[in-house]
Design an enzyme around this catalytic site. Structure first.
Site, short mmCIF file in Angstrom:
data_model
loop_
_atom_site.label_atom_id
_atom_site.label_comp_id
_atom_site.label_asym_id
_atom_site.label_seq_id
_atom_site.Cartn_x
_atom_site.Cartn_y
_atom_site.Cartn_z
N PHE A 109 0.81 -1.22 0.00
CA PHE A 109 0.00 0.00 0.00
C PHE A 109 0.84 1.26 0.00
CE2 PHE A 109 0.86 -0.07 4.51
CZ PHE A 109 0.67 1.24 4.97
N LYS A 110 2.08 1.17 0.44
CA LYS A 110 2.94 2.36 0.49
C LYS A 110 3.16 2.95 -0.91
CE LYS A 110 3.61 1.38 4.87
NZ LYS A 110 4.84 1.08 5.56
N ASP A 111 3.03 2.11 -1.96
CA ASP A 111 3.20 2.62 -3.33
C ASP A 111 2.20 3.71 -3.67
OD1 ASP A 111 5.33 0.91 -4.11
OD2 ASP A 111 3.93 -0.71 -4.54
N THR A 142 7.68 0.31 3.64
CA THR A 142 7.97 1.71 3.31
C THR A 142 9.29 1.81 2.55
OG1 THR A 142 6.73 2.69 5.12
CG2 THR A 142 8.53 3.99 4.24
#
Length: 463
Positions: A109-111, A142
């Site tokens: 999800f950090k993308d 991250t």
């Protein structure tokens, strides 16, 4: 839109200044002076938009010093690298909705935020003719997402600290096999909290920060939190329409409070749409104890199969404190000084009741996590990664007549050992993860000492 520090020690600054400052110069975290609320006709228009179009509309409320066409291009570039046409698809599995946030280049999800932030950094640096040395700590995803966001970009070097032996093998390979010369991976002999402490101490040395043009890519950077707000609004639209419900709940696996704080902001922007957020933790349960008991006190970091959540000091917690303390910087400053000295904060029953209007919370241990992966796969055929499984398990505990949306924060193939333990086989490895073991690795092992890291950064920084 102007931005201030949670500790009140900086004059109001612009969005561009906020992005490049990262951590506020008074040691606080940066927030907008006010949070816009959107309703009526605007919400109706937003419902019809694609993900990049919605991202642009949300971001423009907060980034009003970037020309419209430039912001549009930055958003389009950021999400052009995603493999799914919807960027963040929402699918129903059994009794719960899954918001898939792992279709970016590093399958986490950090993308969503870091692809945008990488392009934004490059845009601002080229505009100003400046250089930037990004310094960040990671408990897992991250680091690789930040590296993939800025690798090969002009005027940027990146230094990522991760706890040696405490991230998954796949996560470590994603970071250490990047060949670009502007990328530096530092394996720190300690925990993630040690890494985070080192980064914060270095940023608090203002002379060093200015001399070496340091910038933040961790979730302390406001632009990261802001980009994550979008997918809550997106998922709310999709699920409320599909279910014919006005209100939904989200379940968020979190250790650092950044992702769920983005949900809190989305809740403010939407007004009535998000009823509450379920804060899901593993055995590292400082945030669950805060929500349920008003006890925010340090415990020992426990290594688990959901390593990105193996955190005791939640770096974004201070942002929520600012609102809990009625936007009074002096109270936030006192609280953070007390926590630094004692490792503990406690809250009144009145404050706990207020917190519980925003959040529900449960701590899910490893046995429950593995059982959830196994049972969910048996019932739906869908494979959860161990972080998402924590969110699903907690979400199902609080499932009522409202739709529950669980954030799927990583592709299960990033955690093959845990998945195999739960279902008897590893998930299929996507193309992005194939062949990593065969690539040369670039990593420097350092002790958990601030001065040693400063020496390495000074030697390798762009000047």
């Amino acid at each position: 839109m102007r931005y201030i520090s949670t500790r009140g020690g900086i004059k109001p600054i612009s969005f561009k200044e906020t992005v490049l400052m990262g951590l506020a110069e008074d040691g606080g975290l940066i927030l907008p002076e006010k949070t816009p609320r959107v309703s009526g006709e605007t919400l109706a228009l937003w419902r019809k938009l694609s993900y990049p179009e919605l991202a642009f509309e949300v971001l423009r409320l907060f980034a009003d010093d970037i020309p419209t066409e430039d912001l549009k291009k930055l958003v389009e570039k950021a999400y052009s690298s995603f493999s799914h046409p919807e960027i963040c698809p929402v699918i129903k599995k059994g009794n719960i909705w899954i918001l898939e946030l792992f279709h970016g280049p590093t399958l986490a999800f950090k993308d969503i935020a870091l692809q945008f932030l990488g392009h934004l950094f490059e845009y601002l640096l080229l505009e100003r003719g400046q250089k930037l040395n990004i310094l960040g700590a990671t408990s897992g995803d991250t680091g690789s997402a930040a590296i993939y966001g800025v690798k090969g970009r002009k005027n940027i070097n990146i230094f990522i600290l991760f706890p040696k032996g405490r991230v998954s093998p796949v996560q470590e390979l994603q970071m250490t096999t990047v060949a670009d010369e502007n990328v530096f991976c530092l394996a720190i002999e300690g925990t993630f909290d040690d890494c985070q402490y080192i980064v914060k101490k270095i940023f608090s040395d203002l002379d060093f920060k200015k001399k070496y043009f340091l910038g933040a890519v961790n979730s302390i950077n406001w632009a990261r939190v802001l980009a994550q707000v979008v997918y809550y609004i997106w998922a709310y639209f999709k699920v409320s329409e599909a279910e014919g419900k006005e209100k939904v709940r989200f379940s968020v696996p979190t250790g650092n409070f950044g992702d769920i704080f983005a949900g809190y902001l989305a809740k403010q922007i939407l007004g009535q749409g998000i009823e509450r957020l379920v804060l899901a933790t593993n055995e590292n349960d400082i945030l669950t104890r805060f929500v349920n008991e008003g006890d925010y006190s340090l415990g020992r970091v426990t290594s688990t199969i959901s390593p990105s959540m193996d955190i005791q000091v939640a770096s974004n917690f201070e942002r929520y404190l600012y609102y809990l303390y009625n936007q009074e910087p002096s109270r936030v400053r006192e609280a953070m000084e007390q926590f630094a000295q004692t490792g503990s904060l406690s809250f009144s029953q009145e404050k706990i009741a207020r917190v519980q209007k925003d959040f529900l919370s449960a701590s899910i241990n490893q046995k429950e996590t593995l059982a959830t992966i196994a049972s969910f796969y048996k019932e739906t055929g869908y494979i959860l990664d161990p972080h998402t499984a924590v969110g699903v398990a907690a979400g199902l505990k609080f499932k009522d007549e409202r739709p529950m949306i669980a954030l799927a924060t990583a592709h299960p193939a990033k955690f093959p050992e845990a998945v195999k333990k739960a279902i008897g086989r590893e998930p299929e490895r996507p193309e992005a993860l194939r062949g990593l073991e065969d690539k040369p690795r670039r990593v420097k092992v350092l002790p958990a000492e601030v001065e040693k890291v400063k020496e390495f950064v000074a030697k390798n920084a762009l000047l």
